[in-house]
Design a protein around this motif. Structure first.
Motif, PDB file in Angstrom:
ATOM      1  N   MET A   1      -0.602  -2.644  -1.812  1.00  0.00           N
ATOM      2  CA  MET A   1      -0.287  -2.328  -0.415  1.00  0.00           C
ATOM      3  C   MET A   1       0.920  -1.395  -0.356  1.00  0.00           C
ATOM      4  SD  MET A   1       0.595  -4.967   2.695  1.00  0.00           S
ATOM      5  CE  MET A   1       0.955  -4.353   4.324  1.00  0.00           C
ATOM      6  N   GLU A   2       0.813  -0.343   0.440  1.00  0.00           N
ATOM      7  CA  GLU A   2       1.894   0.637   0.531  1.00  0.00           C
ATOM      8  C   GLU A   2       3.112   0.032   1.208  1.00  0.00           C
ATOM      9  OE1 GLU A   2       2.646   5.187   2.155  1.00  0.00           O
ATOM     10  OE2 GLU A   2       0.840   4.075   2.708  1.00  0.00           O
ATOM     11  N   ASP A   3       4.278   0.305   0.646  1.00  0.00           N
ATOM     12  CA  ASP A   3       5.536  -0.190   1.198  1.00  0.00           C
ATOM     13  C   ASP A   3       5.962   0.730   2.327  1.00  0.00           C
ATOM     14  OD1 ASP A   3       8.115  -1.004   1.743  1.00  0.00           O
ATOM     15  OD2 ASP A   3       8.601  -1.403  -0.354  1.00  0.00           O
ATOM     16  N   ASP A   4       5.870   0.261   3.572  1.00  0.00           N
ATOM     17  CA  ASP A   4       6.151   1.128   4.715  1.00  0.00           C
ATOM     18  C   ASP A   4       7.639   1.341   4.953  1.00  0.00           C
ATOM     19  OD1 ASP A   4       6.752  -1.394   5.607  1.00  0.00           O
ATOM     20  OD2 ASP A   4       5.791  -1.171   7.568  1.00  0.00           O
ATOM     21  N   CYS A   5       8.491   0.747   4.120  1.00  0.00           N
ATOM     22  CA  CYS A   5       9.933   0.948   4.267  1.00  0.00           C
ATOM     23  C   CYS A   5      10.523   1.818   3.165  1.00  0.00           C
ATOM     24  CB  CYS A   5      10.656  -0.399   4.312  1.00  0.00           C
ATOM     25  SG  CYS A   5      10.422  -1.256   5.880  1.00  0.00           S
ATOM     26  N   VAL A   6       9.674   2.378   2.310  1.00  0.00           N
ATOM     27  CA  VAL A   6      10.156   3.352   1.341  1.00  0.00           C
ATOM     28  C   VAL A   6      10.462   4.645   2.080  1.00  0.00           C
ATOM     29  CG1 VAL A   6       9.537   4.784  -0.639  1.00  0.00           C
ATOM     30  CG2 VAL A   6       8.933   2.361  -0.619  1.00  0.00           C
ATOM     31  N   CYS A   7      11.637   5.204   1.832  1.00  0.00           N
ATOM     32  CA  CYS A   7      12.059   6.428   2.521  1.00  0.00           C
ATOM     33  C   CYS A   7      12.333   7.514   1.499  1.00  0.00           C
ATOM     34  CB  CYS A   7      13.311   6.159   3.358  1.00  0.00           C
ATOM     35  SG  CYS A   7      14.006   7.635   4.122  1.00  0.00           S
ATOM     36  N   GLU A   8      11.678   8.649   1.645  1.00  0.00           N
ATOM     37  CA  GLU A   8      11.837   9.728   0.671  1.00  0.00           C
ATOM     38  C   GLU A   8      13.235  10.326   0.676  1.00  0.00           C
ATOM     39  OE1 GLU A   8      10.022  13.565   1.504  1.00  0.00           O
ATOM     40  OE2 GLU A   8       9.293  12.765   3.406  1.00  0.00           O
ATOM     41  N   TYR A   9      14.010  10.056   1.727  1.00  0.00           N
ATOM     42  CA  TYR A   9      15.352  10.614   1.818  1.00  0.00           C
ATOM     43  C   TYR A   9      16.438   9.586   1.507  1.00  0.00           C
ATOM     44  CZ  TYR A   9      12.812  14.308   4.205  1.00  0.00           C
ATOM     45  OH  TYR A   9      11.921  15.299   4.515  1.00  0.00           O
ATOM     46  N   ASP A  10      16.066   8.474   0.887  1.00  0.00           N
ATOM     47  CA  ASP A  10      17.048   7.448   0.552  1.00  0.00           C
ATOM     48  C   ASP A  10      16.922   7.086  -0.917  1.00  0.00           C
ATOM     49  OD1 ASP A  10      18.817   5.398   0.380  1.00  0.00           O
ATOM     50  OD2 ASP A  10      17.711   4.013   1.665  1.00  0.00           O
TER      51      ASP A  10
END
Length: 282
Positions: free
Chosen positions: A1-10
């Protein structure tokens, strides 16, 4: 399941250096503009190149040496520190001084202020002393006092209720505080960042004050902290005191799971709160 709290800018939870490729893309409720801005700051503005200039052309340094007035206010730093201290109405009303007190390598709204060069201020003891005085002046404006100049520890000032009320009413101060945090990191006072952010996290999440500041604390203040380990500790503190937990979007779900797991274990490593184990696995 995709982690919807992964942020490409963090890159707070990257296992490699902050300069590596982003962890991945996702659609979240997090403020992506804020995340991108703060990552650009933490990485040292990779697209900026400082121009070589002599010391007498370094306007921010000359200002803090009391040799060059701010513009457009036309005031020298020593006069500012004496005449503007505790003049809360003027500090609130005037918007052009903050770029001089806390310069950055990025442009601000005052086009008459000079952008910072990396060679300025940090190396000069008189300038650094005045910078700390400027910091104390602005903390007082926000109802906060610096109790330890070595560690950066801060606490509520005696007039905190009145000044917190001003913070709640005038949300542009959130931008000012973000600038202050960034500038501290640029000018050799990185160790002042985490104590101030921790203060605002405690006020907003634990003591339930400053509701108008809360979102800026989580989107901006928290991610101005340059020390990655301290930033991780602050994110963990924020998560543990944030409600509802399923709305927390400032770190990946897998990290949140580790936070919860560490909280439940009585035999966690370190000081009993599981920080070391969580961070070693992220």
């Amino acid at each position: 399941m995709e982690d919807d709290c992964v942020c490409e800018y963090d890159s707070t939870w990257d296992t490699e250096s902050d300069g590596d490729d982003p962890a991945g893309e996702s659609q979240t409720r997090r403020n992506m503009r804020a995340a991108k801005d703060m990552q650009n700051y933490r990485r040292g503005y990779p697209n900026l190149a400082d121009e070589e200039c002599s010391e007498d052309k370094m306007n921010n340094l000359q200002f803090y040496l009391n040799k060059f007035p701010s513009a457009p206010d036309d005031i020298y730093i020593e006069s500012f520190l004496k005449e503007w201290k505790n003049d809360y109405k003027r500090l609130e009303r005037v918007h052009s001084y903050i770029q001089w007190l806390f310069p950055l390598r990025e442009p601000g709204v005052n086009y008459m202020a000079s952008e910072l060069t990396k060679k300025e201020i940090e190396k000069n003891e008189d300038a650094k002393r005045r910078l700390v005085e400027s910091y104390e002046l602005m903390l007082g404006f926000y109802g906060i006092r610096l109790v330890n100049k070595e560690t950066g520890e801060v606490k509520r000032a005696e007039n905190w209720k009145e000044r917190f009320g001003n913070l709640e009413r005038n949300m542009h101060n959130n931008l000012r505080i973000t600038r202050i945090l960034k500038s501290l990191g640029e000018l050799g006072f990185e160790h002042y960042q985490a104590p101030l952010v921790r203060f605002f996290l405690e006020e907003t999440l634990v003591k339930k004050t400053l509701s108008s500041v809360k979102r800026s604390v989580l989107d901006y203040f928290l991610f101005a902290v340059l020390d990655k380990h301290k930033r991780q500790e602050l994110v963990r503190f924020a998560y543990l005191h944030f409600e509802p937990k399923d709305k927390f979007v400032w770190c990946p779900r897998k990290v949140q799971k580790l936070f919860r797991k560490a909280e439940k274990r009585p035999d966690t490593i370190g000081n009993g709160d599981g920080k070391e184990e969580v961070f070693s696995r992220c």
